[in-house]
Design a protein around this motif. Structure first.
Motif, PDB file in Angstrom:
ATOM      1  N   ARG A 143      11.263 -28.008  30.277  1.00  0.00           N
ATOM      2  CA  ARG A 143      10.537 -29.048  29.527  1.00  0.00           C
ATOM      3  C   ARG A 143       9.434 -28.353  28.747  1.00  0.00           C
ATOM      4  O   ARG A 143       8.484 -27.824  29.330  1.00  0.00           O
ATOM      5  N   LEU A 144       9.562 -28.339  27.428  1.00  0.00           N
ATOM      6  CA  LEU A 144       8.624 -27.637  26.557  1.00  0.00           C
ATOM      7  C   LEU A 144       7.625 -28.617  25.957  1.00  0.00           C
ATOM      8  O   LEU A 144       7.999 -29.504  25.183  1.00  0.00           O
ATOM      9  N   ASP A 145       6.372 -28.465  26.339  1.00  0.00           N
ATOM     10  CA  ASP A 145       5.288 -29.278  25.798  1.00  0.00           C
ATOM     11  C   ASP A 145       4.618 -28.457  24.700  1.00  0.00           C
ATOM     12  O   ASP A 145       3.781 -27.591  24.972  1.00  0.00           O
ATOM     13  N   PHE A 188      14.278 -28.629  26.499  1.00  0.00           N
ATOM     14  CA  PHE A 188      14.012 -29.983  26.037  1.00  0.00           C
ATOM     15  C   PHE A 188      12.593 -30.062  25.493  1.00  0.00           C
ATOM     16  O   PHE A 188      11.643 -29.646  26.183  1.00  0.00           O
ATOM     17  N   ASP A 189      12.429 -30.603  24.292  1.00  0.00           N
ATOM     18  CA  ASP A 189      11.088 -30.991  23.881  1.00  0.00           C
ATOM     19  C   ASP A 189      10.601 -32.070  24.836  1.00  0.00           C
ATOM     20  O   ASP A 189      11.380 -32.920  25.283  1.00  0.00           O
ATOM     21  N   ALA A 190       9.302 -32.030  25.164  1.00  0.00           N
ATOM     22  CA  ALA A 190       8.763 -32.921  26.194  1.00  0.00           C
ATOM     23  C   ALA A 190       9.102 -34.394  25.958  1.00  0.00           C
ATOM     24  O   ALA A 190       9.512 -35.086  26.907  1.00  0.00           O
ATOM     25  N   PRO A 191       8.958 -34.934  24.740  1.00  0.00           N
ATOM     26  CA  PRO A 191       9.299 -36.352  24.556  1.00  0.00           C
ATOM     27  C   PRO A 191      10.764 -36.655  24.875  1.00  0.00           C
ATOM     28  O   PRO A 191      11.075 -37.704  25.455  1.00  0.00           O
ATOM     29  N   GLY A 195      16.271 -32.045  19.707  1.00  0.00           N
ATOM     30  CA  GLY A 195      15.394 -32.358  20.829  1.00  0.00           C
ATOM     31  C   GLY A 195      15.736 -31.587  22.085  1.00  0.00           C
ATOM     32  O   GLY A 195      14.912 -31.470  23.003  1.00  0.00           O
ATOM     33  N   VAL A 196      16.952 -31.063  22.149  1.00  0.00           N
ATOM     34  CA  VAL A 196      17.367 -30.175  23.227  1.00  0.00           C
ATOM     35  C   VAL A 196      18.221 -29.074  22.626  1.00  0.00           C
ATOM     36  O   VAL A 196      19.064 -29.327  21.758  1.00  0.00           O
ATOM     37  N   PHE A 204       9.846 -26.330  34.776  1.00  0.00           N
ATOM     38  CA  PHE A 204      11.242 -26.467  35.153  1.00  0.00           C
ATOM     39  C   PHE A 204      11.333 -27.079  36.537  1.00  0.00           C
ATOM     40  O   PHE A 204      10.332 -27.214  37.262  1.00  0.00           O
ATOM     41  N   LEU A 205      12.548 -27.454  36.916  1.00  0.00           N
ATOM     42  CA  LEU A 205      12.839 -28.025  38.223  1.00  0.00           C
ATOM     43  C   LEU A 205      13.724 -27.062  39.009  1.00  0.00           C
ATOM     44  O   LEU A 205      14.376 -26.189  38.437  1.00  0.00           O
TER      45      LEU A 205
END
Length: 402
Positions: free
Chosen positions: A205-207, A326-329, A301-302, A215-216
């Motif tokens: 997840r890129l903010d 992934f872009d955060a939104p 977006g991804v 990441f998870l």
């Protein structure tokens, strides 16, 4: 997804041995128990049997030079070919050299295969011999990727690879040789054994506003899965296989992105498996989750890149190493209501039992997970490679890849 999902009518219901155990079966179970308890230590030790030059980024994962592109390549640049009638070749796990891994029954006969022994003596929660795409050839180092497959079955890989892991555990615990592993030879040689490719994906997840990425992780439950129980792994990860055993799924699901979409839905979204594939091919355009994710990918977006491929030194499990940024939104819109647990284990958004929204993608966490934690070899290699290529993966201009 576990590497052997049962479809309707294929579920193994054996809860334990249906008969009094033989001495051979008891000995087999003792080794199997130690294999399950000490997979990480055994994998690290097994890696020491292979030249350091074959290890990926200093991790236990093994790779052929043709499997590692110099820079990440877009998923769309990997060409697939399915040759269903091509002869498979290689060991099957039924040869005399595997006899020690197949214990004796009370009537004096041996279990036919290693998977048959697992199903009878120590079955995980779900365990089934579903169709797979068996990898025959792979070259990812030439700018574009090329992978050739034929149809296979899940147990094909276990009957050699997991049997070799069992043999190695017995070697460490009790001494003795490793004739089956010796018969396989170089585990990177795809002609010597069945290689059921898994797709392991590091989901970032890129903010951009904060300049951070998280990441998870997946902590795989050994009571639920037949492979890599008790280890950390990136999420999602699962075997490249049709959505179900019906023949109409073979061509429809022969697509890396579609396989990844199903894994995202199941491991992070908590969606059920199958998606109606027992009645008709999955309609990915009509499936809201798949359509949404595919649209996000088309719009930037991804972004999904391939970092390479490797083989586990203990089990010979073979993984394609991918990163989905992934872009955060987009991430929040798709996975805002993600699950904390699934059919295979826990989904972790923080380490050490803490709560959080994601594990920081930084040097400290990469070093910790690749060097000091019980991380599956493919996951460790993927994290290390992603950190090495972070300048490409997290670049502001997603159209630039070199």
């Amino acid at each position: 997804m576990d590497l052997g999902r049962p479809a309707k009518g294929d579920r193994v219901t054996v809860d334990g041995p249906p008969h009094a155990l033989t001495d051979s079966e008891r000995a087999w179970l003792r080794v199997r128990d130690q294999l399950k308890r000490h997979r990480h230590e055994l994998a690290v030790a097994a890696a020491g049997q292979y030249p350091a030059a074959t290890h990926v980024a200093g991790t236990p994962l093994l790779a052929d030079p043709r499997w590692l592109p110099p820079v990440p390549i877009d998923l769309s640049e990997v060409d697939l070919q399915l040759v269903p009638d091509r002869p498979a070749g290689g060991l099957t796990g039924r040869e005399p050299v595997s006899e020690a891994m197949r214990p004796l029954r009370r009537d004096g006969s041996r279990h036919d295969t290693y998977a048959a022994a697992v199903a009878t003596l120590a079955p995980p929660a779900v365990f089934a011999n579903l169709p797979t795409y068996r990898l025959l050839e792979a070259d990812l180092a030439g700018g574009r990727g090329r992978m050739v497959f034929r149809l296979g079955r899940y147990f094909d890989g276990l009957n050699v690879g997991e049997a070799c892991a069992h043999e190695y555990a017995a070697h460490v615990l009790e001494g003795g040789g490793q004739p089956l592993r010796a018969a396989v030879g170089d585990p990177r040689d795809l002609t010597r054994r069945a290689a059921n490719l898994a797709i392991s994906t590091l989901t970032l997840r890129l903010d951009r506003a904060a300049g951070t990425a998280t990441f998870l992780l997946h902590l795989r439950d050994p009571a639920k899965v037949g492979h890599a129980g008790g280890l950390y792994q990136v999420i999602p990860a699962g075997i490249f296989q049709p959505a179900g055993p019906a023949p109409w799924n073979e061509r429809n699901d022969f697509d890396l992105w579609r396989s990844m979409v199903r894994e995202f839905a199941e491991e992070l979204g908590g969606e059920p498996e199958g998606h109606g594939s027992d009645l008709a091919p999955v309609d990915y355009a009509a499936w809201p989750f798949a359509a949404r994710l595919t649209r996000a990918r088309a719009e930037g977006g991804v972004r999904v890149r391939v970092l390479g491929m490797g083989t586990d030194p203990l089990t010979f499990a073979t993984d394609l190493l991918t990163v989905a940024v992934f872009d955060a939104p987009t991430f929040d819109a798709v996975f805002g209501a993600r699950v904390d647990a699934n059919d295979e284990g826990q989904v972790l958004s923080a380490l050490d039992g803490a709560t959080g929204t994601g594990i920081a993608f930084d040097q400290a966490n990469v070093d910790r997970l690749t060097r000091r934690e019980p991380m599956q070899a493919a996951g460790a290699a993927l994290l290390a490679l992603a950190w090495r290529h972070r300048g490409v993966l997290l670049r502001d201009d997603p159209a630039q890849t070199g």
